[in-house]
Write an enzyme that holds these catalytic residues in place. Sequence first.
Site, PDB file in Angstrom:
ATOM      1  N   PHE A 139       0.856  -1.187   0.000  1.00  0.00           N
ATOM      2  CA  PHE A 139       0.000   0.000   0.000  1.00  0.00           C
ATOM      3  C   PHE A 139       0.893   1.239   0.000  1.00  0.00           C
ATOM      4  O   PHE A 139       1.638   1.480   0.944  1.00  0.00           O
ATOM      5  CB  PHE A 139      -0.950   0.065   1.197  1.00  0.00           C
ATOM      6  CG  PHE A 139      -1.906   1.225   1.075  1.00  0.00           C
ATOM      7  CD1 PHE A 139      -3.015   1.143   0.249  1.00  0.00           C
ATOM      8  CD2 PHE A 139      -1.658   2.429   1.725  1.00  0.00           C
ATOM      9  CE1 PHE A 139      -3.875   2.227   0.076  1.00  0.00           C
ATOM     10  CE2 PHE A 139      -2.510   3.519   1.559  1.00  0.00           C
ATOM     11  CZ  PHE A 139      -3.628   3.410   0.740  1.00  0.00           C
ATOM     12  N   ASP A 224       9.422   2.881   1.879  1.00  0.00           N
ATOM     13  CA  ASP A 224       8.273   3.732   2.198  1.00  0.00           C
ATOM     14  C   ASP A 224       8.010   3.603   3.701  1.00  0.00           C
ATOM     15  O   ASP A 224       7.417   2.632   4.154  1.00  0.00           O
ATOM     16  CB  ASP A 224       7.059   3.280   1.377  1.00  0.00           C
ATOM     17  CG  ASP A 224       5.792   4.074   1.716  1.00  0.00           C
ATOM     18  OD1 ASP A 224       5.789   4.779   2.747  1.00  0.00           O
ATOM     19  OD2 ASP A 224       4.803   3.965   0.967  1.00  0.00           O
ATOM     20  N   LYS A 253       2.691  11.373   7.125  1.00  0.00           N
ATOM     21  CA  LYS A 253       1.896  11.168   8.344  1.00  0.00           C
ATOM     22  C   LYS A 253       2.426  11.967   9.540  1.00  0.00           C
ATOM     23  O   LYS A 253       2.210  13.162   9.619  1.00  0.00           O
ATOM     24  CB  LYS A 253       1.811   9.676   8.650  1.00  0.00           C
ATOM     25  CG  LYS A 253       1.011   8.912   7.569  1.00  0.00           C
ATOM     26  CD  LYS A 253       0.653   7.527   8.041  1.00  0.00           C
ATOM     27  CE  LYS A 253       0.075   6.668   6.941  1.00  0.00           C
ATOM     28  NZ  LYS A 253      -1.351   6.692   6.828  1.00  0.00           N
TER      29      LYS A 253
HETATM   30  C1  LIG Z   1       3.030   2.923   3.679  1.00  0.00           C
HETATM   31  C2  LIG Z   1       2.128   4.000   3.153  1.00  0.00           C
HETATM   32  N1  LIG Z   1       2.469   4.651   2.037  1.00  0.00           N
HETATM   33  C3  LIG Z   1       1.708   5.637   1.531  1.00  0.00           C
HETATM   34  C4  LIG Z   1       0.527   6.002   2.130  1.00  0.00           C
HETATM   35  C5  LIG Z   1      -0.327   7.092   1.528  1.00  0.00           C
HETATM   36  O1  LIG Z   1      -0.284   8.240   2.308  1.00  0.00           O
HETATM   37  P1  LIG Z   1      -1.408   9.386   2.103  1.00  0.00           P
HETATM   38  O2  LIG Z   1      -2.697   8.791   2.545  1.00  0.00           O
HETATM   39  O3  LIG Z   1      -0.934  10.509   2.989  1.00  0.00           O
HETATM   40  O4  LIG Z   1      -1.387   9.727   0.658  1.00  0.00           O
HETATM   41  C6  LIG Z   1       0.126   5.348   3.300  1.00  0.00           C
HETATM   42  C7  LIG Z   1      -1.142   5.688   3.956  1.00  0.00           C
HETATM   43  O5  LIG Z   1      -1.716   4.967   4.729  1.00  0.00           O
HETATM   44  C8  LIG Z   1       0.946   4.317   3.828  1.00  0.00           C
HETATM   45  O6  LIG Z   1       0.599   3.648   4.928  1.00  0.00           O
END
Ligand SMILES: Cc1ncc(COP(=O)(O)O)c(C=O)c1O
Length: 408
Positions: A139, A224, A253
Amino acid sequence: MKNQVVDDVITYGARNYNPFNVVLSRGQGEWVWDIQGKKYLDMLSAYSAVNQGHCHPKLLKALELQARKLCITSRAYHNECLGPWMRKLATLTLMDKILPMNSGAEAVETSIKLARKWAYSRKGILNPNAKIIVCNNNFHGRTTTIVSFSSEPQYRDAFAPYDNGFVSIPFGDAQALEKAITQDTAAFLVEPVQGEAGIILPPEGYLKNVADICKKNNVLCIFDEIQTGLGRTGKMFAHEYENTKPDLLILGKALGGGIFPISAVAGRQEIMDVFQPGDHGSTFGGNPLACAISIAALDIIIEENLVQKSFTLGEKFREDLRNVLPSHIVKEVRGKGLLNGIEIYPEAGSGRFYGELLCQKGVLSKDTHGQILRFAPPLMLEPSSLDFGLSIIKDVFSKTEDEWKKGS
Ligand SMILES: Cc1ncc(COP(=O)(O)O)c(C=O)c1O
């Protein structure tokens, strides 16, 4: 609960969320209150965005001071907060350079663009052949490029046409990475712990192995850490568990202290320098208000020892629940630091049901992928608050969904 706010969301809102029937109106530290004044322990923290706790006074002060001074300039001019923030984040991540964005998905997109331009301008891959290897059940956000390489049908299927510059391999399998690399491979993008997939931990040594494989093959390693970073897993960054480092690190976040969106890519100079003025940008990226708040958010993590707290309280969470929760209901309690999941057998009921029950009893959590409940409270929570959460969790998982419904 019948409520105008909820009715308005149902009437006027797009239906891309299905929230529990609770309207929150106030937060302080690890606690939030609904509009009737009922108090809840927040064990979701806006999916790990509130590591510092709700409405932290230091963040509010930074917000107010900066908001009264200057909120946005665009990157057409310098502002006095951007440089200090970049310096702080580069020092913390042990990286050379920082590129600010707003949401997590934008920062992921930024890393994809960096990897592709690096592949064409430095590695010598023929444009447009660059491929990025990703993992099944990843994700990384919701943009059209990112959902192109999602393995979750709901996230992807209705949103064709897709970007075909990605190759997917099983998560946690370093050999699969080695096998998948070709002369056109630009990068490998991975979450150190798959959060949204259900708090899936890779085997020990995986992060170091993949970083080494990338290095050996001149492939960029991109971690990530939007969800796992900034203390969430009991280290400042989850990759520190394995004494390794990516070429690009993606954060979001909690970088904004749970009060303002800010995300970033931190990376090695050789890669970050592929961008020329005009290659990439964002109206709000690097704005002084976000940077001032983020400086305070990073300071709080260090000053309040939140990384150690996350480690210690996370151990307690898992130790207290393992072997206590009924083994015919709960399949597994797993996690790292304060990023934890409880997996429920489908026969015992749905994650949604247990999530709603927890909410009724004053603990906020949310199911992911149906059978797994995610527990990620603010890292600053008091041990006594955790004890409260644990006692409610034990109560809720003492019976199956059927038993609860029958009132037995
Ligand atoms: C590992 C990871 N990458 C990217 C994202 C996407 O972030 P955003 O919702 O701020 O676009 C999330 C969101 O939950 C995430 O957990």
